[in-house]
Design an enzyme around this catalytic site. Structure first.
Site, PDB file in Angstrom:
ATOM      1  N   ARG A 167      51.077  44.635 -15.874  1.00 40.47           N
ATOM      2  CA  ARG A 167      50.611  43.293 -16.113  1.00 40.47           C
ATOM      3  C   ARG A 167      51.128  42.779 -13.947  1.00 40.47           C
ATOM      4  O   ARG A 167      51.423  42.110 -13.752  1.00 40.47           O
ATOM      5  CB  ARG A 167      50.857  41.851 -16.692  1.00 40.47           C
ATOM      6  N   SER A 215      47.589  34.865 -22.943  1.00 44.90           N
ATOM      7  CA  SER A 215      49.108  34.297 -23.136  1.00 44.90           C
ATOM      8  C   SER A 215      49.837  34.169 -21.861  1.00 44.90           C
ATOM      9  O   SER A 215      50.053  34.741 -21.114  1.00 44.90           O
ATOM     10  CB  SER A 215      48.986  36.480 -23.487  1.00 44.90           C
ATOM     11  N   GLU A 286      54.037  35.754 -17.636  1.00 39.61           N
ATOM     12  CA  GLU A 286      52.427  36.586 -17.567  1.00 39.61           C
ATOM     13  C   GLU A 286      52.185  35.911 -16.228  1.00 39.61           C
ATOM     14  O   GLU A 286      51.297  36.996 -15.022  1.00 39.61           O
ATOM     15  CB  GLU A 286      51.856  37.460 -19.043  1.00 39.61           C
TER      16      GLU A 286
HETATM   17  C1  FAD Z   1      40.948  33.053 -23.033  1.00 41.01           C
HETATM   18  C2  FAD Z   1      41.555  34.088 -22.102  1.00 41.01           C
HETATM   19  C3  FAD Z   1      41.949  35.433 -23.001  1.00 41.01           C
HETATM   20  C4  FAD Z   1      42.628  35.786 -21.981  1.00 41.01           C
HETATM   21  N1  FAD Z   1      43.178  37.192 -22.293  1.00 41.01           N
HETATM   22  C5  FAD Z   1      43.887  38.727 -21.478  1.00 41.01           C
HETATM   23  C6  FAD Z   1      43.824  39.627 -22.269  1.00 41.01           C
HETATM   24  O1  FAD Z   1      43.616  39.889 -23.108  1.00 41.01           O
HETATM   25  N2  FAD Z   1      43.900  40.721 -21.056  1.00 41.01           N
HETATM   26  C7  FAD Z   1      44.867  40.117 -20.412  1.00 41.01           C
HETATM   27  O2  FAD Z   1      45.410  41.114 -19.054  1.00 41.01           O
HETATM   28  N3  FAD Z   1      44.858  38.451 -19.520  1.00 41.01           N
HETATM   29  C8  FAD Z   1      43.721  37.425 -20.406  1.00 41.01           C
HETATM   30  N4  FAD Z   1      43.638  37.030 -19.232  1.00 41.01           N
HETATM   31  C9  FAD Z   1      44.447  36.315 -18.241  1.00 41.01           C
HETATM   32  C10 FAD Z   1      43.176  36.625 -17.549  1.00 41.01           C
HETATM   33  O3  FAD Z   1      42.262  36.737 -17.943  1.00 41.01           O
HETATM   34  C11 FAD Z   1      43.304  38.042 -16.360  1.00 41.01           C
HETATM   35  O4  FAD Z   1      44.681  38.261 -16.046  1.00 41.01           O
HETATM   36  C12 FAD Z   1      42.552  37.857 -15.507  1.00 41.01           C
HETATM   37  O5  FAD Z   1      42.450  39.032 -14.748  1.00 41.01           O
HETATM   38  C13 FAD Z   1      42.818  36.958 -13.941  1.00 41.01           C
HETATM   39  O6  FAD Z   1      41.508  36.902 -13.227  1.00 41.01           O
HETATM   40  P1  FAD Z   1      41.593  35.864 -12.393  1.00 41.01           P
HETATM   41  O7  FAD Z   1      40.156  36.311 -11.544  1.00 41.01           O
HETATM   42  O8  FAD Z   1      40.641  34.928 -13.266  1.00 41.01           O
HETATM   43  O9  FAD Z   1      42.104  35.608 -11.476  1.00 41.01           O
HETATM   44  P2  FAD Z   1      43.468  34.025 -10.818  1.00 41.01           P
HETATM   45  O10 FAD Z   1      44.006  33.096 -11.935  1.00 41.01           O
HETATM   46  O11 FAD Z   1      42.470  33.433  -9.694  1.00 41.01           O
HETATM   47  O12 FAD Z   1      44.636  34.487  -9.775  1.00 41.01           O
HETATM   48  C14 FAD Z   1      45.660  35.513 -10.412  1.00 41.01           C
HETATM   49  C15 FAD Z   1      45.942  36.014 -10.214  1.00 41.01           C
HETATM   50  O13 FAD Z   1      45.977  37.029  -9.126  1.00 41.01           O
HETATM   51  C16 FAD Z   1      45.278  36.633  -7.624  1.00 41.01           C
HETATM   52  N5  FAD Z   1      44.345  37.051  -6.939  1.00 41.01           N
HETATM   53  C17 FAD Z   1      42.483  37.126  -7.467  1.00 41.01           C
HETATM   54  N6  FAD Z   1      42.046  38.014  -6.748  1.00 41.01           N
HETATM   55  C18 FAD Z   1      42.821  38.583  -5.700  1.00 41.01           C
HETATM   56  C19 FAD Z   1      41.971  39.048  -4.992  1.00 41.01           C
HETATM   57  N7  FAD Z   1      40.764  39.477  -4.368  1.00 41.01           N
HETATM   58  N8  FAD Z   1      43.436  39.665  -3.964  1.00 41.01           N
HETATM   59  C20 FAD Z   1      44.873  38.751  -4.138  1.00 41.01           C
HETATM   60  N9  FAD Z   1      44.885  38.162  -5.074  1.00 41.01           N
HETATM   61  C21 FAD Z   1      43.943  37.943  -6.029  1.00 41.01           C
HETATM   62  C22 FAD Z   1      45.366  35.294  -7.330  1.00 41.01           C
HETATM   63  O14 FAD Z   1      46.095  35.118  -5.788  1.00 41.01           O
HETATM   64  C23 FAD Z   1      46.646  34.926  -8.680  1.00 41.01           C
HETATM   65  O15 FAD Z   1      47.763  35.421  -7.940  1.00 41.01           O
HETATM   66  C24 FAD Z   1      43.185  36.202 -20.531  1.00 41.01           C
HETATM   67  C25 FAD Z   1      42.635  34.546 -20.246  1.00 41.01           C
HETATM   68  C26 FAD Z   1      41.686  33.825 -20.929  1.00 41.01           C
HETATM   69  C27 FAD Z   1      41.885  32.279 -20.750  1.00 41.01           C
END
Ligand code: FAD
Length: 292
Positions: A167, A215, A286
């Site tokens: 992560r 999580s 996380e």
């Molecule tokens: C129901 C549910 C289930 C989930 N299951 C999982 C799972 O099974 N496994 C898992 O790993 N995660 C899981 N997650 C968490 C989430 O889906 C992941 O962490 C996902 O990859 C986050 O992506 P995001 O675009 O929403 O990131 P955001 O929440 O928008 O950003 C997260 C971080 O990344 C940074 N960021 C985003 N894009 C960029 C970019 N282009 N350049 C630089 N920095 C950037 C942001 O500044 C922030 O710090 C789950 C979430 C939910 C709601």
């Protein structure tokens, strides 16, 4: 700065949906908008403002009522798949789940099947090395195109330079890059912890739905889950104000509609204290808590 919107409601930019505003806001809709980030960074340095990039908002908790900085929402969403060489190249704002679905439907490429249903963008997945059911973002990673926010230059980072771990990545460690696009080599099946699971059924039927970012804590080890520890200290399903741990999956931190971030922070702190006291384990977030 004319291109920045002011005092915008960003409640829906985090999946916890706690009420929040930002002082400044910018949206990346076209690839040329990336050039504007350089000016925005200069403006932020001059005015001592933080910058927050948001993809899907499924891994961030807003720990403020108003962000005293600049939120940059990433909507850069085109991608191409070279079927012959099995190379995927995507801008960072695309939904990883949508790409995985389309690859199966249109190109008979099933390697990313486990990413179907994973919320969020490609950028967020690379930033936090998202993974599910044995498949990690780093597995098929080839190269990232990034904007170095320190010097305003475009750089290309190899897998080694990305320093992926559980992560985490160099993007998360340093906070000094904006990920523009990324290439994946989908010709190689590399899975760290192969698991047999129907991920689509699991997400539909076994995961809590609502205002959550999934999580909240990292698992302390491969054999010890944070959810188990939260359950052991009696917090599964426990509610504190508008915040609670799901009674379906104890590590899913949830918020009521219109919930308050302070309740979430208090519950996080309670879980950490109890797990430390009863099990002598430090739970690590996380999800990124965004502060002013
Ligand atoms: C129901 C549910 C289930 C989930 N299951 C999982 C799972 O099974 N496994 C898992 O790993 N995660 C899981 N997650 C968490 C989430 O889906 C992941 O962490 C996902 O990859 C986050 O992506 P995001 O675009 O929403 O990131 P955001 O929440 O928008 O950003 C997260 C971080 O990344 C940074 N960021 C985003 N894009 C960029 C970019 N282009 N350049 C630089 N920095 C950037 C942001 O500044 C922030 O710090 C789950 C979430 C939910 C709601």
């Amino acid at each position: 700065m004319d291109i920045l919107k002011k005092n915008l409601d960003i409640t829906n930019l985090s999946n916890f949906k706690t009420r929040a505003f930002t002082r400044y806001y910018f949206e990346l809709n076209y690839i040329n908008d990336v050039d504007k980030i350089i000016d925005i960074v200069k403006f932020s340095k001059k005015n001592h403002l933080k910058i927050l990039f948001v993809g899907g908002g499924t891994n961030i908790l807003f720990s403020f009522e108003k962000f005293d900085g600049i939120v940059i929402k990433n909507n850069l969403n085109s991608w191409i798949y070279d079927k012959k060489n099995q190379i995927l190249e995507s801008l960072s704002g695309n939904s990883i789940s949508d790409i995985a679905s389309i690859l199966e439907k249109d190109d008979e490429q099933y390697l990313w099947h486990r990413f179907i249903g994973l919320p969020g963008s490609i950028g967020g997945a690379v930033f936090g090395n998202a993974g599910c059911f044995g498949l990690e973002t780093e597995n098929n990673f080839l190269e990232a195109k990034v904007l170095n926010l320190d010097n305003g230059k475009i750089e290309y980072l190899s897998k080694k330079q990305m320093n992926f771990s559980y992560r985490s990545s160099i993007l998360k460690e340093t906070g000094k890059y904006f990920l523009i696009s990324v290439k994946f080599d989908l010709s190689k099946k590399i899975e760290k912890y192969p698991q047999k699971v129907d991920n689509i059924f699991f997400r539909e039927n076994k995961q809590p739905k609502g205002n959550t970012c999934g999580s909240f804590f990292k698992n302390p080890s491969k054999d010890l889950s944070a959810g188990y520890l939260i359950e052991q200290v009696g917090l599964k399903g426990f509610k504190l104000g508008s915040a609670y741990f799901s009674d379906i999956h104890a590590n899913f931190l949830m918020s009521d509609d219109g919930g308050n971030y302070k309740d979430l922070l208090e519950l996080i702190s309670l879980a950490k204290t109890k797990v430390k006291k009863n099990h002598n384990i430090d739970l690590i977030n996380e999800i990124r808590i965004i502060t002013n």
